[in-house]
Design a protein around this motif. Structure first.
Motif, PDB file in Angstrom:
ATOM      1  N   ILE A  30      -7.127   4.676 -12.961  1.00 36.69           N
ATOM      2  CA  ILE A  30      -8.369   5.224 -12.405  1.00 36.69           C
ATOM      3  C   ILE A  30      -9.455   5.276 -13.478  1.00 36.69           C
ATOM      4  O   ILE A  30     -10.608   4.910 -13.245  1.00 36.69           O
ATOM      5  N   ALA A  31      -9.082   5.713 -14.678  1.00 34.36           N
ATOM      6  CA  ALA A  31     -10.056   5.791 -15.772  1.00 34.36           C
ATOM      7  C   ALA A  31     -10.600   4.411 -16.122  1.00 34.36           C
ATOM      8  O   ALA A  31     -11.808   4.242 -16.346  1.00 34.36           O
ATOM      9  N   TRP A  32      -9.726   3.425 -16.152  1.00 27.28           N
ATOM     10  CA  TRP A  32     -10.166   2.058 -16.460  1.00 27.28           C
ATOM     11  C   TRP A  32     -11.062   1.528 -15.346  1.00 27.28           C
ATOM     12  O   TRP A  32     -12.080   0.880 -15.610  1.00 27.28           O
ATOM     13  N   ALA A  33     -10.729   1.811 -14.112  1.00 29.32           N
ATOM     14  CA  ALA A  33     -11.560   1.369 -12.985  1.00 29.32           C
ATOM     15  C   ALA A  33     -12.955   1.982 -13.075  1.00 29.32           C
ATOM     16  O   ALA A  33     -13.972   1.303 -12.842  1.00 29.32           O
ATOM     17  N   ARG A  34     -13.024   3.258 -13.432  1.00 36.79           N
ATOM     18  CA  ARG A  34     -14.335   3.918 -13.572  1.00 36.79           C
ATOM     19  C   ARG A  34     -15.138   3.285 -14.715  1.00 36.79           C
ATOM     20  O   ARG A  34     -16.363   3.160 -14.627  1.00 36.79           O
ATOM     21  N   ALA A  35     -14.451   2.880 -15.765  1.00 37.76           N
ATOM     22  CA  ALA A  35     -15.137   2.228 -16.877  1.00 37.76           C
ATOM     23  C   ALA A  35     -15.717   0.882 -16.450  1.00 37.76           C
ATOM     24  O   ALA A  35     -16.830   0.511 -16.843  1.00 37.76           O
ATOM     25  N   ASP A  70       0.816  -1.214   0.000  1.00 39.16           N
ATOM     26  CA  ASP A  70       0.000   0.000   0.000  1.00 39.16           C
ATOM     27  C   ASP A  70       0.848   1.261   0.000  1.00 39.16           C
ATOM     28  O   ASP A  70       0.409   2.318  -0.453  1.00 39.16           O
ATOM     29  N   GLY A  71       2.041   1.171   0.572  1.00 46.33           N
ATOM     30  CA  GLY A  71       2.904   2.332   0.698  1.00 46.33           C
ATOM     31  C   GLY A  71       4.201   1.937   1.343  1.00 46.33           C
ATOM     32  O   GLY A  71       4.517   0.750   1.478  1.00 46.33           O
ATOM     33  N   LYS A  72       4.956   2.949   1.784  1.00 43.11           N
ATOM     34  CA  LYS A  72       6.285   2.696   2.330  1.00 43.11           C
ATOM     35  C   LYS A  72       6.501   3.516   3.600  1.00 43.11           C
ATOM     36  O   LYS A  72       6.039   4.658   3.700  1.00 43.11           O
ATOM     37  N   VAL A 104     -10.769   3.351  -6.977  1.00 40.42           N
ATOM     38  CA  VAL A 104     -11.378   4.669  -7.139  1.00 40.42           C
ATOM     39  C   VAL A 104     -11.573   5.345  -5.778  1.00 40.42           C
ATOM     40  O   VAL A 104     -11.336   6.552  -5.633  1.00 40.42           O
ATOM     41  N   GLN A 105     -11.972   4.581  -4.792  1.00 40.90           N
ATOM     42  CA  GLN A 105     -12.160   5.155  -3.458  1.00 40.90           C
ATOM     43  C   GLN A 105     -10.839   5.653  -2.876  1.00 40.90           C
ATOM     44  O   GLN A 105     -10.799   6.707  -2.235  1.00 40.90           O
ATOM     45  N   VAL A 106      -9.757   4.910  -3.095  1.00 40.79           N
ATOM     46  CA  VAL A 106      -8.436   5.362  -2.640  1.00 40.79           C
ATOM     47  C   VAL A 106      -8.053   6.652  -3.365  1.00 40.79           C
ATOM     48  O   VAL A 106      -7.584   7.615  -2.743  1.00 40.79           O
ATOM     49  N   ASN A 112       4.634   9.087  -2.360  1.00 42.35           N
ATOM     50  CA  ASN A 112       3.258   9.430  -2.735  1.00 42.35           C
ATOM     51  C   ASN A 112       3.004   9.181  -4.222  1.00 42.35           C
ATOM     52  O   ASN A 112       1.942   8.680  -4.608  1.00 42.35           O
ATOM     53  N   ARG A 113       3.976   9.538  -5.048  1.00 49.28           N
ATOM     54  CA  ARG A 113       3.816   9.315  -6.488  1.00 49.28           C
ATOM     55  C   ARG A 113       3.826   7.829  -6.817  1.00 49.28           C
ATOM     56  O   ARG A 113       3.020   7.354  -7.629  1.00 49.28           O
ATOM     57  N   ALA A 114       4.734   7.097  -6.199  1.00 41.27           N
ATOM     58  CA  ALA A 114       4.897   5.679  -6.541  1.00 41.27           C
ATOM     59  C   ALA A 114       3.687   4.836  -6.167  1.00 41.27           C
ATOM     60  O   ALA A 114       3.339   3.889  -6.886  1.00 41.27           O
ATOM     61  N   PHE A 115       3.047   5.168  -5.060  1.00 39.81           N
ATOM     62  CA  PHE A 115       1.966   4.323  -4.558  1.00 39.81           C
ATOM     63  C   PHE A 115       0.573   4.883  -4.842  1.00 39.81           C
ATOM     64  O   PHE A 115      -0.418   4.303  -4.410  1.00 39.81           O
ATOM     65  N   ALA A 116       0.483   5.987  -5.546  1.00 40.34           N
ATOM     66  CA  ALA A 116      -0.823   6.533  -5.922  1.00 40.34           C
ATOM     67  C   ALA A 116      -1.324   5.834  -7.183  1.00 40.34           C
ATOM     68  O   ALA A 116      -0.527   5.482  -8.063  1.00 40.34           O
ATOM     69  N   PRO A 117      -2.621   5.608  -7.296  1.00 45.78           N
ATOM     70  CA  PRO A 117      -3.164   5.024  -8.532  1.00 45.78           C
ATOM     71  C   PRO A 117      -2.860   5.932  -9.722  1.00 45.78           C
ATOM     72  O   PRO A 117      -2.991   7.151  -9.632  1.00 45.78           O
ATOM     73  N   GLU A 118      -2.453   5.355 -10.833  1.00 39.95           N
ATOM     74  CA  GLU A 118      -2.152   6.135 -12.029  1.00 39.95           C
ATOM     75  C   GLU A 118      -3.451   6.578 -12.708  1.00 39.95           C
ATOM     76  O   GLU A 118      -4.461   5.876 -12.637  1.00 39.95           O
ATOM     77  N   PRO A 119      -3.432   7.739 -13.368  1.00 41.75           N
ATOM     78  CA  PRO A 119      -4.651   8.233 -14.029  1.00 41.75           C
ATOM     79  C   PRO A 119      -5.285   7.224 -14.976  1.00 41.75           C
ATOM     80  O   PRO A 119      -6.517   7.088 -15.023  1.00 41.75           O
TER      81      PRO A 119
END
Length: 290
Positions: free
Chosen positions: A239-244, A215-217, A279-281, A229-236
Motif C-alpha cells: 500500500i505504501a509503495w502504491a501511494r508513492a 481476489d479472494g477465496k 489503494v482503493q481496495v 481476509n489476511r491472505a488476500f488483503a494488500p500488505e502495508p
C-alpha cells in the motif's frame, strides 16, 4: 478490450445454506466480504424450494451491511435451475451465481431466464469450461458477468486429479482462468477448501491463490474467514509503495511521462492504474471495518 477491475473487496466469500436460518443470521455479522446464499450443493433435493424462498426473504429483509450478497442457484440442467434464476433476479441481490457454465450458450440461456439486468457471477468447474476460457470470458463480459468462481472440487473430480493442499493437477487451470478473467476485467475467486479443521493447510492454499492473482477465496465455514481476509488483503508495504507511485505521477512535472524514478526504482505508467486500484481496495477494506 480490458475493462476496469472492481475495487470492491472480495477476500472472503462465505457459502451459507439458504434454508439454514441460524447460519443465515450468523452470516449477517460475519467478517466476510461476500455472503453467498446457496441453493445448490449444501441443499438437499427435498429442501430446494424452501431454500429458494428463504433466500428471497433474506434479500428482502436485508441486514448484511456492506457485504455483497449473492444467490447461488442450481444448474440450468436441474429441475430447479430456471426458476431459481427467475426468482433470484426478481429480488435483486448484488449478483446471481450460476453453476456449471461450460459454454457461451449457457450464459445466454441463464441471462434469458433471469429476465433482467442483475449482475451475474458464474462457476467455472468443468473441463469444457477450462477449454473454452476465452469464449466464455468474451461472451460473459457482454452478458453482464462480473466475476468467476472456481469450482475446484467439481473440476478435480472431472479431471480425476488429486485435491491436496498444493493442488498440482489444477495449477494450469487455475492460472489460465485468472488470465482469461483479467483479460476482460472480471473478478475471480478461488475454490473452497473442505478441511475446515486444517487451518494451516487452508492458509497455505490461500497464499497460493493470492500468488496466482485471485481476489479472494470461497469458504465453507466461518472459521476460515480471518485467514482468507489476511491472505488476500494488500500488505502495508504494498500500500505504501502504491501511494508513492500515485504521488509521483500526480506531480505536475511528471504529467505525460511514461517512466518515472522513485527512490532509485523506475516505474512505468501502467503501474499507476494498478497502484490506484490497490489503494482503493485497501481503503474499502478499512471503511468496512473488516
Amino acid at each position: 478490450m480490458t475493462m476496469t477491475p472492481s475495487t470492491r473487496p472480495r477476500r472472503s466469500a462465505l457459502y451459507v445454506p439458504a434454508h439454514h436460518a441460524r447460519a443465515m443470521e450468523k452470516a449477517r455479522s460475519a467478517r466476510c466480504d461476500v455472503v453467498i446464499l446457496d441453493l445448490e450443493d449444501s441443499v438437499g433435493p427435498e429442501e430446494k424450494l424452501q431454500a429458494r424462498t428463504a433466500a428471497a426473504e433474506a434479500i428482502h429483509d436485508g441486514g448484511f451491511a456492506s457485504r455483497e450478497v449473492v444467490i447461488r442457484t442450481n444448474a440450468l440442467s436441474t429441475p430447479w435451475g430456471m426458476e431459481d434464476l427467475a426468482v433470484a433476479a426478481q429480488v435483486m441481490p448484488n449478483a446471481v451465481l450460476v453453476p456449471k457454465i461450460s459454454a457461451a450458450s449457457d450464459l445466454a440461456a441463464a441471462r434469458a431466464a433471469m429476465h433482467g439486468s442483475v449482475p451475474m457471477w458464474i462457476m467455472m468447474e468443468t473441463c469444457a469450461a477450462i477449454l473454452r476460457l476465452n469464449e466464455i470470458a468474451t461472451a460473459g463480459a457482454k452478458a453482464g458477468v462480473e466475476a468467476w468462481v472456481i469450482g475446484s472440487s467439481d473440476l478435480a473430480k472431472e479431471m480425476r486429479c488429486a485435491q491436496g493442499v498444493a493442488r498440482p493437477g489444477l495449477q494450469t487451470a487455475l492460472s489460465l482462468s485468472v488470465m482469461a478473467a483479467r483479460a476482460v476485467g472480471l473478478g475471480i475467486l478461488d475454490g473452497v477448501f473442505f478441511d475446515a479443521a486444517n487451518p494451516d493447510g487452508f492458509a497455505i492454499q490461500c497464499a497460493q491463490g493470492a500468488s496466482l492473482g485471485f481476489d479472494g477465496k470461497t469458504l465453507i465455514h466461518p472459521n476460515q474467514i480471518e485467514i482468507a481476509n489476511r491472505a488476500f488483503a494488500p500488505e502495508p508495504a504494498a500500500i505504501a509503495w502504491a501511494r508513492a507511485i500515485i504521488a509521483a505521477y500526480d506531480k505536475p512535472e511528471n504529467a505525460g511521462k511514461g517512466l518515472v524514478e522513485i527512490n532509485g526504482r523506475f516505474v512505468e505508467r501502467l503501474h499507476y492504474d494498478e497502484a490506484r486500484n490497490l489503494v482503493q481496495v485497501a481503503e474499502a477494506i478499512e471503511a468496512a471495518g473488516r
